[in-house]
Enzyme design. Structure first.
Site, PDB file in Angstrom:
ATOM      1  N   GLY A 166      -3.832   6.191  -2.277  1.00 23.02           N
ATOM      2  CA  GLY A 166      -2.337   6.918  -0.769  1.00 23.02           C
ATOM      3  C   GLY A 166      -2.835   7.333  -0.450  1.00 23.02           C
ATOM      4  N   ASP A 253       2.167  -2.226  -2.114  1.00 25.16           N
ATOM      5  CA  ASP A 253      -0.033  -2.340  -2.099  1.00 25.16           C
ATOM      6  C   ASP A 253       0.065  -3.511  -2.903  1.00 25.16           C
ATOM      7  OD1 ASP A 253      -1.826  -2.872  -0.082  1.00 25.16           O
ATOM      8  OD2 ASP A 253      -2.739  -1.039  -0.742  1.00 25.16           O
ATOM      9  N   LYS A 293       2.118  -6.786   0.883  1.00 25.02           N
ATOM     10  CA  LYS A 293       1.538  -7.318   0.574  1.00 25.02           C
ATOM     11  C   LYS A 293       0.956  -8.263  -0.074  1.00 25.02           C
ATOM     12  CE  LYS A 293      -2.983  -5.824  -1.740  1.00 25.02           C
ATOM     13  NZ  LYS A 293      -4.262  -4.880  -1.932  1.00 25.02           N
TER      14      LYS A 293
END
Length: 782
Positions: A166, A253, A293
Site C-alpha cells: 500500500g 505495481d 510497472k
C-alpha cells in the site's frame, strides 16, 4: 500472550533503541553536508533523469489496426530486441553463482540512492515508507499525474492495482497533504488477498500493514482472491467504483516471484501487465493517468502493449526512478491524458474476450501492422535502459571483487548527495501522524511481522536453487534436503510455554458477516503459519508414498527409537493442570474443589477422571479424529462444520471456571482461526499439546482451554445461524463454502496471531517429521 516470546521482545526493544540512536547520529551527518563537488552533483543528477518519451510523428501515423486483426497471428520476435535480451541475460548469468544474501548486501551499499529511504522515513515522518513509497513520490514529482481539471473541481478518485502493501497510497496521501493540494480524495485498492488460503505465496505480497487497517477500501472481487486476471474481477471492480464520478488515476505495481527463471521475467509477467492495462483502460475517465510497472520491453507482447498505450494516451513516458535499484529491470510506464474509452471502444471489446492468463497465446497485433517509426522509437527506448542496467551490473561485479577506500568514500558522497537531491527536487516536508491514512491502527498486529523475511530465510545461489528444483522428491529426502524441518521440530516442547491469555468476554458480533466463496481446492497459503513450512508440507503430502496410501490402511511404519512424536496421557492432563494453575503435586483426589473438564473426541483421556485435580467428562465425537492431513488441511467444509458442531454442543455444558480439551487438525484457514478467536474470548487461557497420534497424516494436536468465562448469547445464535448455512451448502453439494465469519481485524490480534503461528508451525513441522521418517523407512524396504 505467548510467554516464549517475552525474551525475544526485550531484545527487539533493545535493538530498536540502539537503532534510534544510530539514526539520530546518521540524520545529523546528512544534514551537516553543505555542498558537493560538481562531478558528484552531475553524477547524482543522472540518477533522476532515466526518462524516455515516445515522441509521436507529426503525421499522426500511430493508429490502432482494425480490431478484426487483433489476436489473429502468433507472436513474432523482433531481431534487434532479441539481441538486446540475449546481451542482457549474458550479463545476468554472471550473477548465477553469487550467494543471494552476500550479493544483496553488496548492491545495497553500491546503490547510490540507498540512503534516501531511511532518511525520508525519519525526517519526513512518512507512513509505510518503503522503496515503493519513494519511487511513487518520484513519479508524482516528475510527471503531471493528477489531472488539473480534477483538482480544480476539488475531487480526486484513484484505483491502485496489485498494490500490497500500500505504499503508493500512503505516498500519494503524503504528497496531497504536505504540499498541500486541497481535494476530496477517494481511493480503492486491489491485491491478491493475503488472507485467501488458495492464493500462492510466490504470487503475492504478504505484508498487510495497511490492508489490515483499511479493509473496506480493498476490493478482492466476487471470489475473494483479489485476482485481477479474471473477467469476473474486472466486472466487479467496475461496479465497486461506479459511485465515483470519474477515475482520474490508475496505478498498477504488479509482479510475482520470477527467481526460478529471471531471464524470462518479462514474458512470465506479460499476462498480468495485459490485464492491468485493460482494467485501467476500462475504468479510467477521459484525461486520466495510468502508471504501469513493467520490466524489460524486448518481447513482442510488450511492443504491442506499448503501442496500444501510445494510441490511447496523448503522452507515454518510460521512467526508471532513482530509488529503483539501478541493477534490476523494472521501469514505470507513465501514461498521461487518456483519450477515453470511446476512442478504442471496438478494440477494448475484442480485448475483453481474450482477458485472462492465456491471452499471450496470440499476438494483440500482427507484427507487420505496427509502424516502423514506432518500432524505431521503441528500440531506442529499450537500448537506453539496457545500457544503464548493464553498466550498473558490470560496475557492481567489478566492485564485488574488491573495493578500495577511495571508491567507498566516493560512493558515500554520492549516496549523501542523492538524499539532498531528492529532498530539494521533490520538496519533501514532514507529515504529522494525524494526517496519515491509518492514524490509530485498529488491528493489534498484522502479518508483516511474521512474514517479512520468510522467503529469504534460507539463502542460496541461483544455481543451487535450480539444482534443488531439479531433484525428485525421493532425492530430496535421500540427500537430506528437508532435514532442517526435522532438526527444528522439537516434539517434547510443542506448545510448552505457549499460552494465550484471554481477556473478559466482550464479543460484539452485530457487524460481523458470513463470507462465502468457491470451495478451496487446497490450502497453499495461511496467514497463520510459516509459509516455507506449509509449502514443504504440501510438497510432502503430494509426493510422498503416504499420499498413495488410504488413511484407513495399516501402515508398516514404526517410530524410530529416541524420536518419539507422541506425548503420554498423563502429559496432556499435566499440561492442563499447569494451565489451570494447580501445583505440580496433584491435589487430593477427594478434593471437592476439582475443576470440571470436558474432553471432546479423545476417549482415552476420560479414564483419568479424578487425576491432576480434574473432574473429567467425555463428549463422544470420534468422527472428529477421522479427518486426516491432506492438501485441504482444515479447509475441508465437512471438517469445519463438525468442529463447529462440537463447539456448539460443548460450550452450553460448561460453567464458569471449567476447562475444555478438544483435538484440532490445524488452524491454517480463516474459518478455523476464527473459531480459536471465539475460544480465546471464552477462556482465560489456551495452550496446546501434540499427543493424539504417532501416525503421519492424522490429527496431531489438542487444544487445552482453561477458565471458561461464558459466551454471549448473540454470538452463540450467530454460530448456530452459520451452522445452518453450512448445512445447506453441504446438503446441496454447493461449489461454495464459508470462508470467513469474523472480520480479519479481530483475528489479527497480536497474541492470537502469535499463538496460531506457533500452533500451526508445530503441527506442520511434526507432520513433516513423521512423513520424512516414514519415507526413509519405505526407501530402506525397497
Amino acid at each position: 500472550m505467548c510467554k516464549r516470546t517475552a525474551s525475544r521482545n526485550l531484545c527487539m526493544i533493545s535493538d530498536s533503541l540502539r537503532m534510534n540512536k544510530q539514526q539520530k547520529v546518521y540524520v545529523e551527518q546528512i544534514i551537516n553536508v553543505d555542498q558537493f563537488s560538481p562531478d558528484i552533483v552531475a553524477e547524482t543528477a543522472k540518477l533522476f533523469e532515466k526518462k524516455f518519451l515516445y515522441s509521436k510523428p507529426p503525421n499522426n501515423e500511430w493508429q490502432l489496426p482494425d480490431p478484426s486483426q487483433a489476436f489473429t497471428c502468433d507472436h513474432k520476435d523482433f531481431s534487434s530486441l532479441v539481441a538486446l535480451k540475449d546481451s542482457m541475460n549474458e550479463v545476468k548469468n554472471l550473477l548465477s553463482d553469487k550467494k543471494l544474501d552476500q550479493w544483496h548486501q553488496h548492491t545495497s551499499f553500491t546503490n547510490k540512492a540507498g540512503k534516501i529511504i531511511p532518511y525520508i522515513k525519519k525526517s519526513a515522518n512518512a507512513e509505510l515508507c518503503t522503496q515503493a513509497w519513494c519511487k511513487f513520490h518520484e513519479i508524482l514529482g516528475s510527471f503531471p499525474l493528477l489531472p488539473s481539471d480534477a483538482l480544480q473541481n476539488g475531487e480526486l478518485n484513484t484505483i491502485h492495482l496489485c498494490e500490497a502493501p500500500g505504499a503508493f497510497i500512503t505516498s500519494l496521501n503524503h504528497y496531497l497533504k504536505s504540499h498541500p493540494i486541497p481535494c476530496d480524495w477517494s481511493w480503492v485498492a486491489n491485491t491478491l488477498n493475503p488472507y485467501h488460503e488458495a492464493n500462492d505465496t510466490l504470487m503475492m505480497v504478504m505484508d498487510d500493514r495497511l490492508i489490515a487497517n483499511t479493509l473496506p477500501w480493498w476490493y478482492f472481487g466476487p471470489d475473494n482472491t483479489g485476482d485481477v486476471m479474471t473477467l469476473r474481477y474486472l466486472r466487479g471492480l467496475q461496479h465497486f467504483v461506479s459511485n465515483m464520478a470519474a477515475v482520474h488515476l490508475v496505478t498498477a505495481d504488479g509482479s510475482f516471484d520470477c527467481q526460478g527463471n529471471p531471464g524470462e521475467q518479462e514474458a512470465l509477467v506479460s499476462s498480468l501487465h495485459y490485464c492491468e492495462a485493460v482494467t485501467a483502460l476500462m475504468t479510467l475517465g477521459l484525461g486520466g493517468s495510468f502508471v504501469l510497472k513493467m520490466f524489460t520491453l524486448f518481447e513482442h507482447c510488450s511492443v504491442n502493449l506499448l503501442f496500444l498505450l501510445n494510441c490511447s494516451f496523448e503522452e507515454v513516458h518510460v521512467f526508471k526512478p532513482a530509488t529503483s535499484k539501478a541493477g534490476n529491470s523494472e521501469v514505470y510506464v507513465v501514461c498521461l491524458r487518456y483519450l477515453g474509452r470511446e476512442a478504442i471502444h471496438s478494440l477494448l471489446s475484442k480485448m475483453m474476450q481474450s482477458f485472462g492468463a492465456g491471452m499471450v497465446e496470440k499476438a494483440l497485433f500482427p507484427q507487420h501492422l505496427i509502424p516502423e517509426s514506432f518500432l524505431k522509437v521503441h528500440e531506442d527506448c529499450c537500448s537506453f535502459f539496457h545500457r544503464h542496467q548493464v553498466e550498473t551490473i558490470s560496475g557492481n561485479l567489478r566492485l564485488f571483487e574488491g573495493m578500495g577506500e577511495a571508491e567507498r568514500a566516493r560512493l558515500n558522497l554520492l549516496r549523501d548527495c542523492a538524499v539532498d537531491f531528492f529532498l530539494k527536487r521533490f520538496q519533501m516536508k514532514p507529515l504529522a501522524k494525524n494526517n496519515w491514512i491509518v492514524k490509530r491502527p485498529r488491528a493489534g498486529c498484522s502479518l508483516s511481522a511474521k512474514w517479512c523475511g520468510q522467503r529469504s530465510k534460507y539463502f542460496c545461489t541461483y544455481n543451487e536453487r535450480k539444482w534443488l528444483e531439479s531433484l525428485s522428491w525421493e532425492d530430496k529426502v535421500a540427500k537430506g534436503c528437508l532435514n532442517k524441518w526435522v532438526e527444528e521440530h522439537s516434539p517434547a516442547n510443542a506448545g510448552n510455554g505457549c499460552v494465550l491469555e484471554g481477556g473478559p468476554c466482550d464479543l460484539e458480533c452485530h457487524s460481523w458477516y458470513i463470507l462465502e466463496g468457491q470451495r478451496l481446492p487446497g490450502v497453499k497459503c495461511s496467514p497463520f503459519c510459516d509459509g516455507e513450512v506449509l509449502k514443504a508440507l504440501n510438497e510432502a503430502l503430494e509426493k510422498s508414498f503416504l499420499s498413495r496410501v488410504s488413511l484407513d490402511s495399516p501402515l508398516r511404519w514404526t517410530q524410530p527409537e529416541g524420536q518419539s512424536c507422541i506425548l503420554t496421557q498423563p502429559s496432556v492432563l499435566s499440561e492442563l493442570s499447569h494451565l489451570i494453575g494447580y501445583p505440580e503435586e496433584a491435589p487430593d483426589e477427594n478434593c471437592l474443589g476439582r475443576t470440571k473438564c470436558l474432553v471432546v473426541g479423545v476417549p482415552v483421556l476420560c479414564d483419568a477422571d479424578g487425576q491432576h485435580g480434574l473432574e473429567v467428562k467425555c463428549l463422544e465425537s470420534a468422527s472428529l479424529l477421522t479427518f486426516g492431513c491432506s492438501l485441504l488441511h482444515d479447509g475441508e467444509p465437512k471438517y469445519q462444520q463438525l468442529f463447529l458442531k462440537c463447539l456448539l454442543c460443548s460450550l452450553p455444558q460448561l460453567q464458569n471456571g471449567d476447562a475444555l480439551v478438544l483435538p484440532v487438525l490445524s488452524c491454517f484457514t480463516r474459518f478455523m482461526a476464527s473459531l480459536v478467536f471465539i475460544l480465546h474470548s471464552c477462556f482465560q487461557r489456551i495452550s496446546f499439546v501434540c499427543p493424539t497420534s504417532s501416525q503421519p497424516l492424522r490429527t496431531s494436536a489438542v487444544l487445552l482451554c482453561a477458565g471458561y468465562q461464558g459466551l454471549p448469547d448473540p454470538v452463540f445464535q450467530y454460530l448456530q445461524q452459520m451452522n445452518k448455512q453450512m448445512n445447506s451448502l453441504l446438503d446441496s453439494d454447493s461449489p461454495q463454502q464459508v470462508l470467513q465469519f469474523v472480520p480479519m481485524e479481530n483475528v489479527l490480534k497480536g497474541p492470537l496471531l502469535e499463538f496460531l503461528w506457533d500452533l500451526n508451525t508445530a503441527i506442520a513441522k511434526r507432520q513433516l517429521h513423521l512423513i520424512i521418517q516414514a519415507e526413509l523407512q519405505q526407501m530402506m524396504r525397497l
